[in-house]
Scaffold this motif. Structure first.
Motif, mmCIF file in Angstrom:
data_model
loop_
_atom_site.group_PDB
_atom_site.id
_atom_site.type_symbol
_atom_site.label_atom_id
_atom_site.label_comp_id
_atom_site.label_asym_id
_atom_site.label_seq_id
_atom_site.Cartn_x
_atom_site.Cartn_y
_atom_site.Cartn_z
ATOM 1 N N ALA A 312 0.826 -1.202 0.000
ATOM 2 C CA ALA A 312 0.000 0.000 0.000
ATOM 3 C C ALA A 312 0.865 1.260 0.000
ATOM 4 C CB ALA A 312 -0.932 -0.005 1.204
ATOM 5 N N ARG A 313 1.941 1.265 0.782
ATOM 6 C CA ARG A 313 2.834 2.437 0.817
ATOM 7 C C ARG A 313 3.487 2.664 -0.541
ATOM 8 N NH1 ARG A 313 4.850 0.168 5.900
ATOM 9 N NH2 ARG A 313 3.856 1.231 7.649
ATOM 10 N N LEU A 314 3.982 1.584 -1.151
ATOM 11 C CA LEU A 314 4.619 1.728 -2.457
ATOM 12 C C LEU A 314 3.638 2.259 -3.493
ATOM 13 C CD1 LEU A 314 6.754 -1.550 -2.634
ATOM 14 C CD2 LEU A 314 7.618 0.784 -2.487
ATOM 15 N N LEU A 315 2.415 1.731 -3.460
ATOM 16 C CA LEU A 315 1.420 2.169 -4.431
ATOM 17 C C LEU A 315 1.057 3.634 -4.219
ATOM 18 C CD1 LEU A 315 -0.349 1.393 -6.805
ATOM 19 C CD2 LEU A 315 -2.093 0.618 -5.203
ATOM 20 N N LEU A 316 0.836 4.017 -2.975
ATOM 21 C CA LEU A 316 0.490 5.415 -2.684
ATOM 22 C C LEU A 316 1.628 6.354 -3.076
ATOM 23 C CD1 LEU A 316 -1.322 4.952 0.728
ATOM 24 C CD2 LEU A 316 -2.343 5.897 -1.350
ATOM 25 N N ASN A 317 2.870 5.949 -2.819
ATOM 26 C CA ASN A 317 4.009 6.787 -3.214
ATOM 27 C C ASN A 317 4.036 6.996 -4.722
ATOM 28 O OD1 ASN A 317 4.897 7.063 -0.588
ATOM 29 N ND2 ASN A 317 6.435 5.456 -0.730
ATOM 30 N N THR A 318 3.772 5.930 -5.474
ATOM 31 C CA THR A 318 3.766 6.047 -6.931
ATOM 32 C C THR A 318 2.619 6.933 -7.402
ATOM 33 O OG1 THR A 318 4.701 3.824 -7.099
ATOM 34 C CG2 THR A 318 3.745 4.753 -9.092
ATOM 35 N N ILE A 319 1.444 6.738 -6.812
ATOM 36 C CA ILE A 319 0.282 7.554 -7.167
ATOM 37 C C ILE A 319 0.566 9.030 -6.909
ATOM 38 C CG2 ILE A 319 -2.088 8.114 -6.470
ATOM 39 C CD1 ILE A 319 -2.466 5.075 -5.985
ATOM 40 N N ASN A 320 1.287 9.304 -5.822
ATOM 41 C CA ASN A 320 1.572 10.694 -5.441
ATOM 42 C C ASN A 320 2.814 11.262 -6.102
ATOM 43 O OD1 ASN A 320 -0.686 10.905 -3.731
ATOM 44 N ND2 ASN A 320 0.412 9.908 -2.061
ATOM 45 N N GLY A 321 3.371 10.518 -7.052
ATOM 46 C CA GLY A 321 4.441 11.078 -7.867
ATOM 47 C C GLY A 321 5.853 10.765 -7.443
ATOM 48 N N THR A 322 6.041 9.887 -6.448
ATOM 49 C CA THR A 322 7.398 9.513 -6.054
ATOM 50 C C THR A 322 7.951 8.503 -7.053
ATOM 51 O OG1 THR A 322 6.860 9.829 -3.725
ATOM 52 C CG2 THR A 322 8.836 8.542 -4.223
ATOM 53 N N PRO A 323 9.045 8.840 -7.731
ATOM 54 C CA PRO A 323 9.564 7.935 -8.773
ATOM 55 C C PRO A 323 10.290 6.739 -8.178
ATOM 56 C CG PRO A 323 11.032 9.809 -8.507
ATOM 57 C CD PRO A 323 9.852 10.065 -7.605
ATOM 58 N N GLY A 324 10.475 5.717 -9.014
ATOM 59 C CA GLY A 324 11.266 4.567 -8.593
ATOM 60 C C GLY A 324 10.480 3.278 -8.581
ATOM 61 N N THR A 325 11.177 2.192 -8.894
ATOM 62 C CA THR A 325 10.610 0.850 -8.834
ATOM 63 C C THR A 325 11.334 0.078 -7.743
ATOM 64 O OG1 THR A 325 10.123 0.862 -11.205
ATOM 65 C CG2 THR A 325 10.231 -1.282 -10.122
ATOM 66 N N HIS A 326 10.573 -0.549 -6.863
ATOM 67 C CA HIS A 326 11.165 -1.218 -5.708
ATOM 68 C C HIS A 326 10.769 -2.697 -5.690
ATOM 69 C CE1 HIS A 326 12.223 2.724 -3.996
ATOM 70 N NE2 HIS A 326 11.054 3.114 -4.465
#
Length: 352
Positions: A312-326
């Motif tokens: 959920a954190r990774l998805l929310l970060n991506t939705i909010n514009g934080t770049p990167g694949t983890h």
């Protein structure tokens, strides 16, 4: 509303969505006036138009909706997702993806037209048609216990390594006549003994990795190839049927069950046949569900709730514009309890 309190429209929005932007006194005053006026808060439709977001995360499961509430492992996963979602003020939408053996597979595109900001895809088999449908949406995606999609994050564990450790535990106790029970190797509803070809071409990544781990340990010890039995699915009824089938057809002193649900079904089936655990049959599971400790089940502990939180954190970060694949790999631990011990008899089964 803003005029009634004597503040800006932004301040009213902050009171509901960004309380850190206001003093406690100012927020309390806004909420008190809102309660007096019967104001329910900012219109979510208007907010979505301004931000381009709807405030919902989609969780795709490869089974029916009842499965999401019946399977204790999925319940723990959803708990982790919900904990993060509540903090971020987003909703969780459950989206069941039918098995390929079900005609409803043709309706996947319609199913995935749900209004969400991104997807978490749980335990999806390789090459399942829902993956193409998800990627066509061009929304952020995080996979959990499934294939790593190029350009998207993934959360999981080292299933193969954890399974290898479980098998080594049985070998150290002296077990050699051992079988493996898995939920399913591919999403086609098949059950029964699995051939070498079926295992080699398995599309369920988690089950395939665990079988490989079990077999790694036995190959290292110079022991023959482990027989594998499929239950056909994840439900309690399928797990019990798979347990009975294994005990009917295999002569073993121990079973490596690829999930705790399977292992608990084996314990029940063994008790129904008058078999002693671990004297007549040693059983080891995988997951460490709450029921495992109650049953005294030796198992592999994995952090299901943390999986949900991380995804959920990774998805929310991506939705909010934080770049990167983890690619996040969480730790596991072998928990030894009373369901495993040294073999004291030759076999357990009574083949029909």
């Amino acid at each position: 509303m803003a005029e009634a309190v004597g503040v800006s429209h932004a301040a009213v929005s902050y009171a509901y969505n960004r309380p850190d932007k206001l003093s406690q006194q100012q927020r309390s005053r806004i909420l008190a006036v809102a309660a007096e006026l019967g104001y329910p808060g900012p219109n979510p439709t208007g907010r979505s138009l301004r931000t381009g977001k709807v405030g919902a995360l989609g969780l795709i499961l490869t089974d029916s909706l009842p499965y999401a509430f019946e399977d204790p492992g999925v319940a723990l996963l959803m708990r982790g997702i919900a904990e993060v979602g509540e903090l971020a003020q987003v909703a969780l939408t459950l989206l069941p993806a039918p098995l390929e053996a079900v005609p409803a597979a043709a309706s996947l595109d319609a199913l995935l037209r749900g209004v969400v900001d991104g997807f978490m895809v749980y335990a999806m088999p390789d090459r399942h048609p829902v993956l193409d449908s998800v990627l066509r949406r061009r929304l952020p995606v995080v996979t959990i216990d499934g294939p790593a999609l190029e350009g998207h994050s993934r959360v999981g564990i080292d299933d193969r390594g954890a399974a290898r450790e479980a098998a080594r535990h049985l070998l150290a106790l002296g077990h050699r006549d051992v079988a493996v029970l898995v939920s399913r190797l591919s999403p086609d509803g098949r059950s029964g003994p699995a051939s070498h070809s079926r295992i080699a071409h398995a599309r369920d990544r988690v089950m395939k990795a665990r079988v490989k781990g079990y077999r790694d340990a036995f190959a290292e010890a110079g022991v023959g190839v482990l027989p594998v039995v499929e239950a056909g699915g994840f439900s309690a009824a399928q797990s019990r049927a798979g347990a009975e089938m294994l005990l009917d057809t295999r002569s073993v002193t121990a079973v490596l069950a690829a999930t705790d649900v399977l292992a608990l079904a084996l314990l029940d089936a063994a008790a129904g046949r008058g078999l002693r655990v671990p004297e007549d049959l040693a059983v080891i599971g995988f997951d460490d569900l709450p029921a495992a400790a109650v049953a005294g089940l030796t198992t592999v502990r994995q952090p299901m709730t943390q999986k949900g939180q991380e995804a959920a954190r990774l998805l929310l970060n991506t939705i909010n514009g934080t770049p990167g694949t983890h690619l996040v790999t969480l730790p596991t631990e072998l928990v030894v309890r009373g369901s495993t011990g040294e073999p004291t008899t030759g076999s357990t089964a009574s083949p029909h």
